[in-house]
Write a protein that holds these residues in place. Sequence first.
Motif, short mmCIF file in Angstrom:
data_model
loop_
_atom_site.label_atom_id
_atom_site.label_comp_id
_atom_site.label_asym_id
_atom_site.label_seq_id
_atom_site.Cartn_x
_atom_site.Cartn_y
_atom_site.Cartn_z
N GLN A 4 0.83 -1.21 0.00
CA GLN A 4 0.00 0.00 0.00
C GLN A 4 0.86 1.26 0.00
OE1 GLN A 4 -2.40 -0.83 3.44
NE2 GLN A 4 -4.13 -1.56 2.22
N ARG A 5 1.96 1.21 0.75
CA ARG A 5 2.87 2.36 0.80
C ARG A 5 3.48 2.61 -0.59
NH1 ARG A 5 6.78 0.55 4.28
NH2 ARG A 5 5.31 0.80 5.99
N GLU A 6 3.83 1.53 -1.28
CA GLU A 6 4.41 1.66 -2.61
C GLU A 6 3.37 2.14 -3.62
OE1 GLU A 6 7.41 -0.69 -5.67
OE2 GLU A 6 6.60 -1.74 -3.91
N GLU B 34 3.00 5.87 -3.24
CA GLU B 34 4.15 6.58 -3.79
C GLU B 34 4.07 6.68 -5.31
OE1 GLU B 34 9.04 6.17 -3.93
OE2 GLU B 34 7.89 5.06 -2.41
#
Length: 304
Positions: free
Chosen positions: A67-69, A72
């Motif tokens: 999810q973080r990627e 980004e």
Amino acid sequence: MREKRKCGIGLLAISILLISTLVWAQGWQTIKDPVKIFQEGYIQVVGISEEGQSRYRAIRAAEVVAQRELLEILQGLHLYGETTVRDGMLASDVIRTRVEGFLRGAVKCGEKYYPDRGYAEVCMRLYIRGRGGMYDIILPLLKEEGLTPPSLPEYKPRLIPKEISPKVPEVPESKIEKEEKPEVAAPSELKEVHDGLIVDVREYAFKPALVNRIITDKNEVVFDPSKIVSNILVERGCGGFTTDLSKAKALLTSWGAKNPMIVKAVGVYKSTDAKISSDAAAAIYVHDQRANFLAEAKVVFVLK
């Protein structure tokens, strides 16, 4: 006989395992490059957790990494020109809230836990097109939040049907203003109608974005999201993207366009607007009067 049967069953099991592993691996390709994202219509990443965790904790940790990627990559996509989704989120709390909510709708496309080392891999996908996709969520907000591209005049050609144009004295070529020159045939005169458009921008640094426009060399808008039917806009955005002319034709064929017009760009404006000549714009206008391909976003940009 039993030995042979056991051997055969064992080989079959190994074969099935290998095929399953291959299918699994093929579905795990990452799609991060903007051109690929706009081609495929989604972002896809694989999150990997740290080792030494239980199955539940490892899978949850891998999801968080994915999810973080996704966020980004999503923030780096261009709304238009040099304005990115990140810029939009900083400029508008409404857009930031919508994007964060949109991210929670990411779908899981695979997961695997490795018990021997206690870590997991999770594949996650975020759709750009389609109902609930990025176009559906963001595009309606851009105008409301004042984040649309700078306004440009709409292109309107000088159409003079040849069969009813008055006779005028011949004027020496040198005295005719360049912008007055092509008189465009009326739509009713066309012997062959183009029902789609391919814009070749391979000579320029053109970027796919949520809002890509086609403008003339005099900065007049030929094509932008406002010309597209709402449900088509959600499904196709501002058209398709590819790096190959034959693939562009194939994509248009899948959309029902059998005889596309191919136009070579003469430049790029703000990275995401393809510039074409006034003559090309006039031709697009006339054919679109008959085939209505701009409203259906039957437009493909060919990138380098």
